[in-house]
Design an enzyme around this catalytic site. Structure first.
Site, PDB file in Angstrom:
ATOM      1  N   ARG A 198     -12.417  -4.503  -7.422  1.00  0.00           N
ATOM      2  CA  ARG A 198     -12.237  -5.140  -6.117  1.00  0.00           C
ATOM      3  C   ARG A 198     -13.592  -5.196  -5.414  1.00  0.00           C
ATOM      4  O   ARG A 198     -14.272  -4.186  -5.285  1.00  0.00           O
ATOM      5  CB  ARG A 198     -11.240  -4.271  -5.352  1.00  0.00           C
ATOM      6  CG  ARG A 198     -10.680  -4.815  -4.104  1.00  0.00           C
ATOM      7  CD  ARG A 198      -9.603  -3.898  -3.576  1.00  0.00           C
ATOM      8  NE  ARG A 198     -10.138  -2.662  -3.007  1.00  0.00           N
ATOM      9  CZ  ARG A 198      -9.522  -1.920  -2.087  1.00  0.00           C
ATOM     10  NH1 ARG A 198      -8.340  -2.267  -1.642  1.00  0.00           N
ATOM     11  NH2 ARG A 198     -10.062  -0.830  -1.614  1.00  0.00           N
TER      12      ARG A 198
ATOM     13  N   ASP B  97       1.030  -4.703   8.897  1.00  0.00           N
ATOM     14  CA  ASP B  97      -0.093  -3.801   8.655  1.00  0.00           C
ATOM     15  C   ASP B  97      -1.332  -4.693   8.504  1.00  0.00           C
ATOM     16  O   ASP B  97      -1.430  -5.474   7.547  1.00  0.00           O
ATOM     17  CB  ASP B  97       0.165  -2.963   7.388  1.00  0.00           C
ATOM     18  CG  ASP B  97      -0.969  -1.977   7.101  1.00  0.00           C
ATOM     19  OD1 ASP B  97      -2.093  -2.193   7.610  1.00  0.00           O
ATOM     20  OD2 ASP B  97      -0.741  -1.017   6.339  1.00  0.00           O
TER      21      ASP B  97
ATOM     22  N   PHE C  86       0.854  -1.192   0.000  1.00  0.00           N
ATOM     23  CA  PHE C  86       0.000   0.000   0.000  1.00  0.00           C
ATOM     24  C   PHE C  86       0.896   1.249   0.000  1.00  0.00           C
ATOM     25  O   PHE C  86       1.882   1.303   0.745  1.00  0.00           O
ATOM     26  CB  PHE C  86      -0.937  -0.001   1.207  1.00  0.00           C
ATOM     27  CG  PHE C  86      -1.979   1.076   1.100  1.00  0.00           C
ATOM     28  CD1 PHE C  86      -3.105   0.896   0.319  1.00  0.00           C
ATOM     29  CD2 PHE C  86      -1.811   2.290   1.733  1.00  0.00           C
ATOM     30  CE1 PHE C  86      -4.054   1.895   0.179  1.00  0.00           C
ATOM     31  CE2 PHE C  86      -2.755   3.306   1.605  1.00  0.00           C
ATOM     32  CZ  PHE C  86      -3.879   3.100   0.825  1.00  0.00           C
TER      33      PHE C  86
ATOM     34  N   TYR D 272     -11.605   1.837   9.775  1.00  0.00           N
ATOM     35  CA  TYR D 272     -12.774   2.221   8.956  1.00  0.00           C
ATOM     36  C   TYR D 272     -13.165   1.204   7.889  1.00  0.00           C
ATOM     37  O   TYR D 272     -14.092   1.436   7.142  1.00  0.00           O
ATOM     38  CB  TYR D 272     -12.565   3.595   8.311  1.00  0.00           C
ATOM     39  CG  TYR D 272     -11.242   3.815   7.601  1.00  0.00           C
ATOM     40  CD1 TYR D 272     -11.016   3.310   6.340  1.00  0.00           C
ATOM     41  CD2 TYR D 272     -10.230   4.554   8.208  1.00  0.00           C
ATOM     42  CE1 TYR D 272      -9.812   3.521   5.693  1.00  0.00           C
ATOM     43  CE2 TYR D 272      -9.020   4.771   7.572  1.00  0.00           C
ATOM     44  CZ  TYR D 272      -8.811   4.250   6.316  1.00  0.00           C
ATOM     45  OH  TYR D 272      -7.614   4.457   5.681  1.00  0.00           O
ATOM     46  N   LYS D 273     -12.443   0.089   7.823  1.00  0.00           N
ATOM     47  CA  LYS D 273     -12.788  -0.919   6.804  1.00  0.00           C
ATOM     48  C   LYS D 273     -13.727  -1.959   7.420  1.00  0.00           C
ATOM     49  O   LYS D 273     -14.912  -1.706   7.598  1.00  0.00           O
ATOM     50  CB  LYS D 273     -11.527  -1.556   6.254  1.00  0.00           C
ATOM     51  CG  LYS D 273     -10.566  -0.556   5.613  1.00  0.00           C
ATOM     52  CD  LYS D 273      -9.291  -1.278   5.160  1.00  0.00           C
ATOM     53  CE  LYS D 273      -8.235  -0.306   4.687  1.00  0.00           C
ATOM     54  NZ  LYS D 273      -8.592   0.427   3.488  1.00  0.00           N
TER      55      LYS D 273
HETATM   56  C1  LIG Z   1      -2.882  -1.684   3.857  1.00  0.00           C
HETATM   57  C2  LIG Z   1      -3.239  -0.256   4.138  1.00  0.00           C
HETATM   58  N1  LIG Z   1      -2.444   0.486   4.926  1.00  0.00           N
HETATM   59  C3  LIG Z   1      -2.738   1.784   5.196  1.00  0.00           C
HETATM   60  C4  LIG Z   1      -3.867   2.378   4.670  1.00  0.00           C
HETATM   61  C5  LIG Z   1      -4.128   3.846   4.895  1.00  0.00           C
HETATM   62  O1  LIG Z   1      -4.188   4.170   6.211  1.00  0.00           O
HETATM   63  P1  LIG Z   1      -4.532   5.636   6.734  1.00  0.00           P
HETATM   64  O2  LIG Z   1      -5.125   6.422   5.613  1.00  0.00           O
HETATM   65  O3  LIG Z   1      -5.530   5.405   7.842  1.00  0.00           O
HETATM   66  O4  LIG Z   1      -3.285   6.224   7.244  1.00  0.00           O
HETATM   67  C6  LIG Z   1      -4.721   1.633   3.870  1.00  0.00           C
HETATM   68  C7  LIG Z   1      -5.932   2.274   3.317  1.00  0.00           C
HETATM   69  O5  LIG Z   1      -6.675   1.768   2.545  1.00  0.00           O
HETATM   70  C8  LIG Z   1      -4.395   0.286   3.589  1.00  0.00           C
HETATM   71  O6  LIG Z   1      -5.163  -0.444   2.788  1.00  0.00           O
END
Ligand SMILES: Cc1ncc(COP(=O)(O)O)c(C=O)c1O
Length: 413
Positions: A372, A200, A131, A225-226
């Site tokens: 997705r 993560d 990500f 939030y997911k």
């Molecule tokens: C694997 C992963 N890490 C981090 C994030 C982003 O995190 P944040 O925007 O809360 O910092 C996401 C967002 O979709 C994600 O899928």
């Protein structure tokens, strides 16, 4: 089965037999809309509306500043952290709810590199195509520590762990492909080389079974939030296994991470526990919305959620293979190798997804060519999946996705 794929009647029969079917009524879902994007932003639990009313009317409106004590606002990050710990089979006191994944990752990476004893190791290892925020934070931290960032393809990660590796950052379930790393296996390998590994868990928590204790994972961050349905921009979390906490300090020495914030001392003494990773004043409205989502996940039968996720995946895969063969499956079919979303590749995934949204099915697109679909067992049924694929097949058959209005990219994709 009819015409080589399950019929709508079969889908409806599966919904009728679904032990989780009562959960759907506990979420706000617009009539007629099929929501396959709970892996990006979870749906709104009805209980959260009541929780927000209580938070604003009673706790903030009437209680005002007294609520820091009377409603235990001050204890919320740790209280919610302990609830998150139960979802991951971590111990109480090992998780704190705070900040975004991005900020938490930065704090944890910096803390680990600052505490590093093994001199000489100069490589931060991660996955190429991880990500973006993970890659960006890792690149920034590497630069600050005059280290090298090695973003390696997934199949080379294990072989790259060696004496030069200072820190590893991996996303347990890949945001795009849905592939899942073998947590226990990679953790054991990292441990054998004495290299800290941060997981993560953004696409894992609330989605796949987690047992951080059994897998011996020691450091993690994740998202609210997911699959936790904590609301847009909900706080994330940091996990540090008990014994590791003693030698870690947050790079942001904020007053909320102080051992006694209201002693108002000039000097900084970190809190003895996981609270040391707090920085500033907790965002109470967001935290209380997150807590409501987490409470729902704790009440649901986690085994039943994962069993249904697998059934939904297989059902969707079968429908897609027969009705939309133009889209190629990307996510591993084997349940232990994936998370709870299913991705499909098509060169025109963007306009197809736009047309699908107009047809009342919200999935999402990830550049350059991925459609997705999030599988959220608490509020998604088999008939939803049937109708989603039926509408997708119609869009592909009549070519309406080729309309010019579906081509323009929006700011958020
Ligand atoms: C694997 C992963 N890490 C981090 C994030 C982003 O995190 P944040 O925007 O809360 O910092 C996401 C967002 O979709 C994600 O899928």
């Amino acid at each position: 089965m009819s015409a080589g794929y399950p019929s709508l009647a079969e889908a409806q029969a599966r919904d009728a037999a679904d032990p989780l079917r009562g959960w759907r009524d506990r979420f706000v879902l617009p009539e007629g809309l099929i929501y396959l994007d709970g892996n990006s932003l979870g749906a709104l639990p009805k209980a959260t509306i009541a929780a927000m009313r209580d938070a604003t009317d009673r706790q903030w409106g009437d209680g005002l500043i007294r609520s820091w004590n009377d409603a235990d606002w001050i204890g919320a990050p740790r209280r919610i952290g302990d609830k998150l710990a139960r979802l991951m089979r971590a111990a109480p006191g090992e998780v704190i709810a705070c900040d975004s994944v991005t900020v938490n990752l930065y704090k944890l990476m910096m803390a680990l590199l600052t505490a590093r004893t093994g001199a000489g190791a100069s490589i931060i290892l991660t996955e190429s195509g991880n990500f973006p925020t993970d890659l960006h934070v890792a690149a920034g931290v590497a630069a600050q520590h005059e280290m090298t960032l090695d973003a390696a393809p997934r199949d080379q990660i294990a072989a790259r762990i060696g004496p030069d590796t200072a820190l590893i950052v991996l996303t347990h379930v890949h945001y795009k492909t849905g592939e899942r790393f073998d947590m226990a296996g990679l953790q054991a390998l990292a441990d054998a080389h004495n290299v800290p590994l941060i997981w993560d868990l953004s696409h894992s928590i609330g989605a796949v079974p987690l047992d951080l204790g059994k897998d011996a994972a020691r450091f993690a961050v994740g998202c609210g939030y997911k699959y936790l349905n904590g609301g847009p921009g909900a706080p994330g979390f940091i996990y540090v296994a008990g014994e590791a906490l003693e030698f870690l300090g947050s790079p942001i020495q904020g007053w909320m991470g102080h051992a006694a914030p209201f002693a108002m001392t000039d000097g900084y003494t970190p809190a003895p526990g996981i609270e040391r990773f707090l920085a500033g004043t907790p965002p109470m409205l967001s935290l209380l919305a997150l807590e409501s989502g987490v409470d729902a996940m704790l009440e649901a039968d986690g085994d039943a959620v994962w069993i249904k996720s697998q059934a939904c995946f297989d059902f969707l895969a079968q429908l897609m293979a027969t009705r939309c063969p133009e889209l190629s499956p990307v996510t591993p079919a084997r349940a232990d190798l994936r998370g709870s979303h299913a991705s499909f590749a098509h060169p025109d995934a963007w306009p197809i997804n736009r047309a699908l949204i107009d047809a009342g099915v919200i999935g999402d697109f990830r550049t350059p060519d991925i459609l997705r679909f999030g599988l959220t067992p608490l509020y998604l049924g088999f008939a939803d999946l049937w109708h989603a694929v039926d509408r997708l097949a119609a869009i592909i058959a009549d070519g309406r996705w080729q309309r010019s209005e579906y081509r323009a990219l929006s700011k958020v994709t």
